[in-house]
Motif scaffolding. Structure first.
Motif, mmCIF file in Angstrom:
data_model
loop_
_atom_site.group_PDB
_atom_site.id
_atom_site.type_symbol
_atom_site.label_atom_id
_atom_site.label_comp_id
_atom_site.label_asym_id
_atom_site.label_seq_id
_atom_site.Cartn_x
_atom_site.Cartn_y
_atom_site.Cartn_z
ATOM 1 N N ARG A 170 8.621 2.503 -8.505
ATOM 2 C CA ARG A 170 7.161 2.631 -8.465
ATOM 3 C C ARG A 170 6.857 3.984 -9.042
ATOM 4 N NH1 ARG A 170 3.409 0.648 -4.002
ATOM 5 N NH2 ARG A 170 4.023 -1.526 -3.961
ATOM 6 N N ARG A 202 12.294 4.060 -1.418
ATOM 7 C CA ARG A 202 13.107 4.784 -2.389
ATOM 8 C C ARG A 202 12.230 5.367 -3.477
ATOM 9 N NH1 ARG A 202 17.086 2.358 -6.352
ATOM 10 N NH2 ARG A 202 16.266 4.078 -7.543
ATOM 11 N N GLN A 203 12.440 6.616 -3.844
ATOM 12 C CA GLN A 203 11.592 7.216 -4.862
ATOM 13 C C GLN A 203 12.357 8.315 -5.596
ATOM 14 O OE1 GLN A 203 9.629 7.456 -7.398
ATOM 15 N NE2 GLN A 203 8.087 6.476 -6.113
ATOM 16 N N PRO A 204 12.907 7.995 -6.772
ATOM 17 C CA PRO A 204 13.692 9.010 -7.481
ATOM 18 C C PRO A 204 12.833 10.075 -8.157
ATOM 19 C CG PRO A 204 13.613 6.987 -8.753
ATOM 20 C CD PRO A 204 12.896 6.705 -7.468
ATOM 21 N N SER A 233 -5.825 -11.392 -4.250
ATOM 22 C CA SER A 233 -5.012 -10.190 -4.343
ATOM 23 C C SER A 233 -4.236 -9.975 -3.055
ATOM 24 C CB SER A 233 -5.894 -8.984 -4.648
ATOM 25 O OG SER A 233 -6.831 -8.808 -3.631
ATOM 26 N N GLY A 234 -2.995 -9.517 -3.229
ATOM 27 C CA GLY A 234 -2.147 -9.213 -2.089
ATOM 28 C C GLY A 234 -1.839 -7.738 -2.103
ATOM 29 N N SER A 235 -1.024 -7.287 -1.150
ATOM 30 C CA SER A 235 -0.682 -5.867 -1.191
ATOM 31 C C SER A 235 0.628 -5.600 -0.490
ATOM 32 C CB SER A 235 -1.782 -5.036 -0.547
ATOM 33 O OG SER A 235 -1.805 -5.310 0.824
ATOM 34 N N GLY A 236 1.346 -4.636 -1.053
ATOM 35 C CA GLY A 236 2.468 -4.033 -0.348
ATOM 36 C C GLY A 236 3.618 -4.961 0.003
ATOM 37 N N ALA A 237 3.678 -6.153 -0.596
ATOM 38 C CA ALA A 237 4.713 -7.101 -0.207
ATOM 39 C C ALA A 237 6.109 -6.554 -0.475
ATOM 40 C CB ALA A 237 4.524 -8.406 -0.961
ATOM 41 N N THR A 238 6.225 -5.643 -1.431
ATOM 42 C CA THR A 238 7.563 -5.202 -1.814
ATOM 43 C C THR A 238 7.737 -3.706 -1.627
ATOM 44 O OG1 THR A 238 6.836 -4.785 -4.051
ATOM 45 C CG2 THR A 238 7.684 -6.986 -3.574
ATOM 46 N N PHE A 239 6.943 -3.119 -0.759
ATOM 47 C CA PHE A 239 6.971 -1.667 -0.665
ATOM 48 C C PHE A 239 8.371 -1.158 -0.342
ATOM 49 C CE2 PHE A 239 6.509 2.496 1.070
ATOM 50 C CZ PHE A 239 5.617 3.069 0.209
ATOM 51 N N SER A 240 8.785 -0.152 -1.121
ATOM 52 C CA SER A 240 10.095 0.434 -0.882
ATOM 53 C C SER A 240 9.922 1.942 -0.753
ATOM 54 C CB SER A 240 11.004 0.126 -2.070
ATOM 55 O OG SER A 240 11.988 1.109 -2.177
ATOM 56 N N ASP A 260 10.381 -4.750 -8.755
ATOM 57 C CA ASP A 260 11.174 -5.059 -7.559
ATOM 58 C C ASP A 260 11.380 -6.562 -7.515
ATOM 59 O OD1 ASP A 260 12.541 -4.769 -5.204
ATOM 60 O OD2 ASP A 260 10.919 -3.764 -4.134
ATOM 61 N N ARG A 261 12.066 -7.019 -6.495
ATOM 62 C CA ARG A 261 12.138 -8.464 -6.297
ATOM 63 C C ARG A 261 10.807 -8.925 -5.745
ATOM 64 N NH1 ARG A 261 17.897 -9.830 -5.658
ATOM 65 N NH2 ARG A 261 18.990 -7.840 -5.785
ATOM 66 N N HIS A 309 17.061 4.192 -14.513
ATOM 67 C CA HIS A 309 17.027 3.877 -13.088
ATOM 68 C C HIS A 309 17.045 2.375 -12.849
ATOM 69 C CE1 HIS A 309 16.050 8.072 -12.011
ATOM 70 N NE2 HIS A 309 15.367 8.057 -13.137
ATOM 71 N N LYS A 343 -2.990 -7.146 -8.588
ATOM 72 C CA LYS A 343 -4.431 -7.099 -8.307
ATOM 73 C C LYS A 343 -4.715 -6.251 -7.078
ATOM 74 C CE LYS A 343 -7.419 -10.457 -8.741
ATOM 75 N NZ LYS A 343 -8.112 -11.754 -8.650
ATOM 76 N N GLY A 344 -3.934 -6.486 -6.027
ATOM 77 C CA GLY A 344 -4.174 -5.755 -4.776
ATOM 78 C C GLY A 344 -4.043 -4.252 -4.975
ATOM 79 N N ALA A 387 -0.578 -11.215 -7.895
ATOM 80 C CA ALA A 387 -1.472 -10.978 -6.753
ATOM 81 C C ALA A 387 -1.317 -9.546 -6.254
ATOM 82 C CB ALA A 387 -1.160 -11.968 -5.630
ATOM 83 N N GLU A 388 -0.064 -9.049 -6.260
ATOM 84 C CA GLU A 388 0.132 -7.677 -5.797
ATOM 85 C C GLU A 388 -0.420 -6.670 -6.806
ATOM 86 O OE1 GLU A 388 4.129 -6.499 -4.803
ATOM 87 O OE2 GLU A 388 3.429 -4.441 -4.534
#
Lengths: 338, 806
Positions: free
Chosen positions: A184, B494-496, B485-492, A214-215, A179, A223-224, A220-221
C-alpha cells in the motif's frame, strides 16, 4: 584610599552611561570587576592600609563592588531586553521583533494534505527517478510499442529508449520489482509532458500515484478507499461518480468526478457548465502489469490511482493560471502561509 | 468526433433527451465535450436571391445589391467579389447574430443592425462560410444551390434541425469513431440492438476481373483488401441531404463519390478510398512496400518522401495511395472520371501508425486504422458504398468482388469465470445477469463449462481479448455506480515505506527558518543548465531552446526566480527548493536508467535584508555568515556532528568565497556568494548568497544513546590570543581541541578584533571555553592546568600570544 574609592565609583557611573551593547558590557566588566580589574586592585591594596582602617575600607569596597555589579546587571538587562521591567521604553505599542515567515510551496502543502490522509489509511510513501526508460514508463505498464495509447501522453525524449517520465506510474513498476505484496503505497513526484504551455497546462507538473496490491483486493475496495479519501479531503456532502474510461495499465478503469464545489453542480465556468469536476483516475491493475513484474495475477489483485496535484491545488485555492506555481513570485507564495 | 442525433436514429430510434443521453453514455465511458443544437445559432438567416448588383457610388470594392427574401426586397451593401445577380445566397437579417466577425481578431459574434455604409443604406448582410462559422472560406460569399427557395430559413436549407454531440474517444475504442458504434452503446439504454441499412446490389454481367486485378505482396500488413468497380458514374455535387449530413458532422462536401466514401466511414467506421480506374495503369492494384525515399504527392497536394516500411497501394507501375492514410493526387476522382474502383481494406494497426508518424500525417482514415478497424465489416462497407454510388451517381456495378482475405479473422471466443468477475469487482453477480449485460453490447454466450462461460466477441471490439476485458465490459454495462463500495478487506500492517520523508523534514525546517519554498522548471536553456559544472542531458524534442536541457544544479533556477522577483520589486528573498538535478555520468555511481545520474538536492538563496525592518536597529543586509549559519543550523538539526566546511582559496563555479560542505567525510555541497559575472548574466544587481547540498547527506538513521546529565558544575574561562591575521579561527579552534584534555566540553569564538590596539597584520580572537568533569567538581588548580595546556598549545602551534584570560 578613601577618595580613590569614591572617584572609582564616579568613574564607573560615567562609564556605564556610555555602554550601549554587549561588547561595552564586557569591557566594563573587564575594567572594573575582573580579577585584574580596578576594584580587585583596590582590594589588593587593602593589605597595605592601616589595620584599624581596614574594616571600614573593606566595607566601602564591598559596597562599591556590589554597586558596580548592580550597574552592570541593570545595563545588561536593559540591552538584552529593553521592554522588560523598569528599563522598558514608554511606548509599548511599538512592534516586536518579528522574524521572516517562511512557507512551503502551495503544491507541497497540497501534497502534504493528500499524503497525510493516505498515510493514516496505512499507505507508505515511495519515489522514483524523473528520467525513465521506455520500459518502465510505457512497456511494463501495458503500452505496446507503436500503440496509439502512447499519444495520450506527449513525451520528451532524451535518447534511445530514455525519456522524461510522463506520469508517476513507472514508480509502481519499480516498487513492485523491489517488493512483494501486500503493498500500500503512494508515489508523488514531478512529471513532464510536451504540451503547449497555457494558463491550464504546463510542460511540467506533479502527480500522486497510489498502489494497493494484495490477495482479494476488489473494485469495491478501490471505491471505498477513494471515496474515503475524497470525503476527508474535499469534505462530506459532495456527490461523486465513477465513470468508465481507459488507461492501458488498469482494467476496469475509472475517472472519478465530484460535484463542483463552486456551483454545487448547477454548472459554472470552473466545471465548464457540467456540474462535475474530474479529480482522479483509477482502476484495477491490469494482469499484464502484474506479469511484467513477476506477480501472479491469479493470486493477487490490486488497484492503482493517480491525481494531479497542481490541478487539485488550483481548484482548492481558485488559482486560474498554473504558471503562477512556477514563477515563484513571493507575493504569490506569501499567500499560502500555514 | 462529431455524432449527429438524427443520423444516429437511422439505426434504431430512441426517445431520450440529448442531455440525458449524453449523461447516460458518459457513465458508459464515452466522453462528451459538448452537446449543442445546431439551429439556434442561425436565427434570422434566410435564403435570398440576388436580384440586382450595382457598383457602390463611393467605394470601388463594394457593390449595392437588392436581395429578395420571398416576403420583401432588401438593399444590401456587399464587399464580396463573387456576388452576382441570380445567385441564391445566405442573408443575415437585421437583428440576427453573425457567429463570426471576420474583422475582429477574436472573431467574436456581433448583432446586425441597419447601417449606412459610405452613405448607402444596408439592411442585412450576405454572408461567407467563415462568417457563418461553417467553413474557412472567407474570400467570398457562400453561394447556395439554384433550387434554394428565397425565404427558407438557413436551418431548414442546411438540415440544422439536429443535435451535435462532440466526443473525445479513448484509443481503445475505435469502434466509437462512427455513428453505428455509438448507436450500439445506446442499445444498452434502450435494450434494442441497432441495425445497419440493408444493401441490395444489382450487378452487371461483366465480371470485375476483366478490368481489375489485385495482388497483395504485403500480406502481413494487409490482412484484407477488397475492391469493387463501377463504370460510367457521373461525378457531381452530392444531393443536399448528403452534403448537410457531412457538413453537420464537420466534414467538407467535395463530390458525390468522395462524399459517399466519407459518409460510409462516418456511418460504420470503415475508411474507404475511390480511384479513377482510367488512372490505374494496367488496371492493376498491387499492395507492396515503399522504396525508401520515393517522392509521392498526396491528394491534398502535399509532397512527401516515403519512409522505409511504408505500405503502398500501387497500380501496374507506380504508387497511387499511402495505404490506410491518404490517396495520391495521381489517381484521384475528378470531374472527368467515369469508371471508379472502390477500395475497402483492413490494415495492420501498428504499420499504419508507424508510417503516419513518420510522415507526420493524421487523417480520419489513419486514426481509425491505427486504433484498429473492423476486419469483419469490410465487405458491408464496400457494398454499402457501391449501393450509394449507383443511387447518387449512377453507373454500372461490375459483377463480383475482389476480396483478398487469405486468413479470415474470426470472432474471438473469450472464456469468463463467473467467480472471477466477483473476485475482481467485489460484487455478487450471477451468470444470467452477466450474460444479459454482455448481450446488450453484442457479446453473446457461445458455450458453458462448469463456472466458465464462453463469450463470442464481435470483430469490431478490437479491445476485448482477455477475461479481464470481459470483466470490464460487465462492470461498465452493470454500472460502476451500482458496485457497492467496500473498505479495508485486505488491510495489512506491513509497510516497507516510511510515512515521513527526509524532504518533508527539510521543508519543515527551512519554512520554520523563514524561507519560502520555490518550485522551478527542471528544463532550462542549455547554457544555464550547464552552469552546474556537468554536461547536461539534452532533450531531443524540446518545446523551445529555453527548455532544451535538464538542470545540473538548482542554483540557476533560483537565480532566475530571484531576478524575476527583483524586477517585481521583491528585494529581500529567502528561498529554498528541493528538486532533482541530472547529468550524464559514465562513472561507477549507481544509476537507475542507463548512464543518467539523478540526484536530489536542497538549494538555499539569500538576498536583501537580514531581518524585517525594525525600529530598534538600522538593519543590515545578509552576508555569507547568514548563509553559513543556516547550513550550520541544518547540520545541527540533523545531528550531523561529523561535518565540516572547507574553504576554497579561489572562486569556484558560480560563487566567490566558496565553502565546501563535507558530511561524514564526503563532499555534500557548497555555499558562497554569487560572483559578479554570474549575477550579471541573470541581471541581479544586489549581492546574492546560495548554498546547494545533496539531500542524500541528510540521513539520520543512527539513534543516539542517551547521555546522563552532568552532576557537577561547569567552569567557564575566556581566553584571547593575538595571532597573525591570516590564521583561520577554525585552525585555532582545532588546536584548542587537540591540546585540551577530556575536561574541555565546548569551544566558541566570541570575539574577533583587528585594529589600532594591535600591531599591523595581527588580530585577536577570543574563545569561551567550558570545562567540566563527570566525576567531581573541578578545583581552581585543575581548571588552571587545563586552560594552561590550551594556551601553551595555541601559542606553540600558531605563534600566538595570550592577550587576556579570565
Amino acid at each position: 584610599m578613601h577618595s580613590e574609592i569614591t572617584s572609582l565609583r564616579e568613574e564607573a557611573e560615567n562609564a556605564i552611561r556610555t555602554v550601549t551593547d554587549a561588547r561595552g558590557i564586557d569591557e566594563f566588566r573587564v575594567r572594573f570587576l575582573a580579577r585584574k580589574g580596578s576594584i580587585a586592585a583596590l582590594f589588593d591594596r587593602l593589605k597595605t592600609a592601616a589595620p584599624e582602617d581596614r574594616p571600614a575600607l573593606g566595607k566601602m569596597l564591598n559596597e562599591l563592588r556590589s554597586a558596580v555589579q548592580q550597574m552592570l546587571d541593570e545595563k545588561s538587562g536593559a540591552i538584552q531586553a529593553p521592554a522588560s521591567g523598569e528599563a522598558a521604553p514608554a511606548d509599548l505599542s511599538l512592534p516586536g521583533r518579528r522574524g521572516f515567515i517562511g512557507s512551503k510551496h502551495p503544491l507541497t502543502q497540497t501534497l502534504d494534505e493528500i499524503r497525510a490522509i493516505f498515510v493514516s489509511m496505512g499507505f507508505g510513501v515511495a519515489d522514483g527517478p524523473e528520467i525513465e526508460d521506455d520500459y518502465h514508463n510505457f512497456e511494463a505498464l501495458n503500452f505496446p510499442p507503436d500503440h496509439p495509447a502512447r499519444d495520450m501522453q506527449d513525451t520528451f525524449f532524451l535518447g534511445p529508449r530514455a525519456l522524461l517520465r510522463t506520469h508517476t506510474s513507472p514508480v509502481q513498476i519499480r516498487v513492485m520489482e523491489e517488493h512483494q505484496p501486500p503493498l500500500r503505497v503512494i508515489m508523488p513526484g514531478k512529471v513532464y509532458r510536451n504540451e503547449a504551455i497555457s494558463a491550464r497546462s504546463y510542460c511540467m507538473f506533479h502527480q500522486v500515484e497510489g498502489l494497493c496490491v494484495d490477495r482479494g483486493v476488489t473494485f469495491a475496495e478501490l471505491k471505498g478507499t477513494l471515496i474515503e479519501f475524497i470525503t476527508r479531503y474535499y469534505g462530506a456532502g459532495l456527490k461523486f461518480r465513477f465513470r468508465p474510461t481507459f488507461f492501458p495499465f488498469t482494467e476496469p478503469s475509472a475517472d472519478i468526478y465530484i460535484s463542483c464545489f463552486i456551483c454545487g453542480g448547477k454548472g459554472c465556468r470552473l466545471c465548464k457548465q457540467s456540474g462535475w469536476l474530474e479529480i482522479l483516475g483509477c482502476g484495477m491493475v491490469d494482469p499484464n502489469v502484474f506479469r511484467s513484474v513477476g506477480y501472479d495475477p491469479e493470486v493477487y489483485t490490486g488497484y492503482a490511482f493517480g491525481m494531479g496535484i497542481d490541478r487539485i491545488a488550483m481548484l482548492r485555492h481558485g488559482i486560474d493560471d498554473i504558471r503562477l506555481f512556477f514563477d515563484n513570485d513571493i507575493r504569490f507564495l506569501n499567500q499560502f502561509r500555514q | 468526433m462529431r455524432i449527429l442525433e438524427r443520423w444516429l436514429k437511422q439505426y434504431g430510434d430512441f426517445s431520450i433527451d440529448p442531455h440525458e443521453l449524453a449523461e447516460r453514455l458518459t457513465m458508459l465511458g464515452l466522453e462528451f465535450e459538448s452537446v449543442q443544437r445546431l439551429d439556434t445559432r442561425y436565427n434570422g438567416f434566410v435564403v435570398g436571391e440576388v436580384l440586382t448588383k450595382e457598383k457602390h457610388p463611393r467605394a470601388d470594392r463594394l457593390s449595392v445589391c437588392t436581395v429578395g427574401t420571398g416576403r420583401e426586397t432588401l438593399q444590401v451593401v456587399c464587399g464580396a467579389p463573387n456576388v452576382a445577380p441570380g445567385q441564391k445566397v445566405v442573408v443575415g437579417l437585421v437583428g440576427a447574430t453573425v457567429p463570426r466577425n471576420q474583422h475582429d481578431p477574436s472573431g467574436a459574434p456581433f448583432v446586425l443592425s441597419r447601417v449606412a455604409i459610405r452613405g448607402v443604406e444596408s439592411s442585412g448582410m450576405i454572408c461567407s462560410e467563415s462568417e457563418l462559422d461553417m467553413g474557412k472560406d472567407s474570400a467570398g460569399i457562400m453561394v447556395l444551390d439554384r433550387d434554394a427557395k428565397p425565404g427558407e430559413t438557413l436551418a431548414s436549407y442546411f438540415g440544422l434541425d439536429d443535435v451535435a454531440f462532440d466526443l473525445e474517444i479513448t484509443p481503445n475504442r475505435p469502434d466509437w469513431l462512427s455513428h453505428m458504434g455509438v448507436a450500439r452503446e445506446i442499445a444498452v439504454l434502450t435494450g434494442t440492438l441497432p441495425r445497419l441499412p440493408r444493401v441490395k446490389l444489382k450487378e452487371s454481367a461483366e465480371p470485375v476481373g476483366k478490368h481489375l486485378s489485385v495482388t497483395v505482396e504485403e500480406g502481413e500488413n494487409c490482412p484484407r483488401f477488397a475492391a469493387r468497380m463501377i463504370r460510367g458514374v457521373k461525378i457531381g455535387p452530392s444531393p443536399r441531404w448528403l452534403q448537410n449530413a457531412l457538413r453537420n458532422a464537420g466534414l467538407r462536401p467535395r463530390n458525390n463519390i468522395v462524399d459517399i466514401t466519407n459518409y460510409v466511414m462516418y456511418e460504420c467506421g470503415q475508411p474507404l478510398h475511390a480511384f479513377d480506374h482510367a488512372l490505374l495503369r494496367g488496371g492493376r492494384i498491387v499492395v507492396r512496400g515503399a522504396k525508401e525515399g520515393t517522392p509521392f504527392t498526396t491528394l491534398d497536394g502535399k509532397e512527401h518522401t516515403l519512409p522505409a516500411g511504408a505500405v503502398m497501394v500501387c497500380d501496374g507501375e507506380r504508387e497511387v495511395s499511402i495505404a490506410g492514410i491518404m490517396g495520391g493526387a495521381n489517381s484521384e476522382i475528378s470531374d472527368a472520371t467515369a469508371d471508379i474502383v472502390i477500395e475497402a481494406a483492413y490494415w495492420k494497426p501498428s504499420s499504419i501508425r508507424k508510417t503516419a508518424k513518420l510522415l507526420g500525417i493524421s487523417t480520419d482514415a489513419s486514426q481509425r486504422f491505427e486504433r484498429g478497424a473492423d476486419p469483419g465489416g469490410v465487405r458491408y462497407a464496400l457494398d454499402r458504398t457501391a449501393g450509394l454510388v449507383m443511387e447518387l451517381a449512377g453507373g454500372v456495378l461490375l459483377k463480383g468482388v475482389i476480396d483478398v482475405y487469405p486468413r479470415k479473422i474470426r470472432e474471438r471466443t473469450v472464456p469468463l469465470r463467473v467467480a472471477r468477475v466477483n473476485h475482481v469487482l467485489g460484487t455478487k453477480l450471477k451468470k444470467p445477469e452477466i450474460v444479459r449485460s454482455l448481450g446488450l453490447i453484442g457479446i453473446s454466450e457461445s458455450g458453458v463449462k462448469g463456472d466458465t462461460v464462453k463469450f463470442r466477441v464481435p470483430t469490431f471490439r478490437v479491445d476485448v481479448e482477455r477475461e479481464i476485458d470481459i470483466i470490464e465490459e460487465v462492470a461498465r454495462v452493470y454500472g460502476y455506480d451500482r458496485i457497492e463500495s467496500g473498505s479495508g478487506a485486505t488491510f495489512s500492517f506491513r509497510q516497507p515505506f516510511p510515512a515521513v520523508s527526509r524532504e518533508q523534514t527539510l521543508q519543515e525546517a527551512m519554512a520554520g527558518r523563514g524561507y519560502q519554498e520555490a518550485i522551478t522548471n527542471s528544463m532550462q536553456q542549455p547554457k544555464k543548465a550547464a552552469m552546474g559544472g556537468a554536461t547536461p542531458v539534452r532533450i531531443l524534442n524540446p518545446q523551445n531552446q529555453d527548455m532544451a536541457a535538464l538542470r545540473t544544479s538548482l542554483v540557476p533556477g533560483l537565480l532566475e526566480t530571484a531576478a524575476r522577483n527583483h524586477n517585481a520589486g521583491n528585494l529581500t528573498l529567502r528561498l529554498f527548493e528541493i528538486g532533482h538535478v541530472f547529468r550524464i555520468d559514465d562513472g561507477p555511481a549507481p544509476k537507475l536508467v542507463q548512464n543518467y545520474l539523478e540526484e536530489e538536492r536542497l538549494c538555499l538563496l539569500l538576498t536583501g535584508s537580514s531581518a524585517p525592518v525594525h525600529w530598534s536597529s538600522p538593519g543590515r543586509d545578509v552576508d555569507l555568515f547568514d548563509m553559513k549559519g543556516d547550513i550550520e543550523f541544518l547540520l545541527a538539526k540533523f545531528a550531523l556532528d561529523k561535518s565540516r566546511f572547507i574553504s576554497y582559496s579561489t572562486s569556484k563555479g558560480l560563487t566567490d568565497n566558496t565553502l565546501g560542505i563535507e558530511i561524514q567525510g564526503s563532499y555534500a555541497g557548497y555555499l558562497g556568494g554569487i560572483s559578479k559575472e554570474v549575477r550579471g548574466l541573470f541581471g541581479l544587481e544586489r549581492p546574492v548568497f546560495v548554498a546547494e547540498i545533496g539531500v542524500e547527506g541528510f540521513r539520520r538513521d543512527i539513534r543516539k544513546a542517551y547521555v546522563p546529565l552532568p552532576r557537577y558544575p561547569k567552569v567557564k574561562r575566556d581566553v584571547a590570543f593575538t595571532v597573525d591575521a591570516g590564521i583561520p579561527a577554525a585552525s585555532l579552534e582545532a588546536t584548542i581541541r587537540e591540546s585540551a584534555t577530556e575536561l574541555l566540553q565546548s569551544v566558541e569564538v566570541f570575539d574577533v578584533y583587528q585594529g589600532e590596539q594591535l600591531p599591523g597584520g595581527k588580530k585577536s580572537v577570543a574563545f569561551t571555553l567550558e570545562f567540566m568533569s563527570l566525576e567531581r567538581t573541578l578545583t581552581d588548580a585543575e581548571t588552571e592546568a587545563a586552560v594552561g595546556r590550551v594556551v601553551a598549545g595555541v601559542e606553540k602551534a600558531h605563534g600566538a600570544a595570550l592577550r587576556s584570560m579570565r
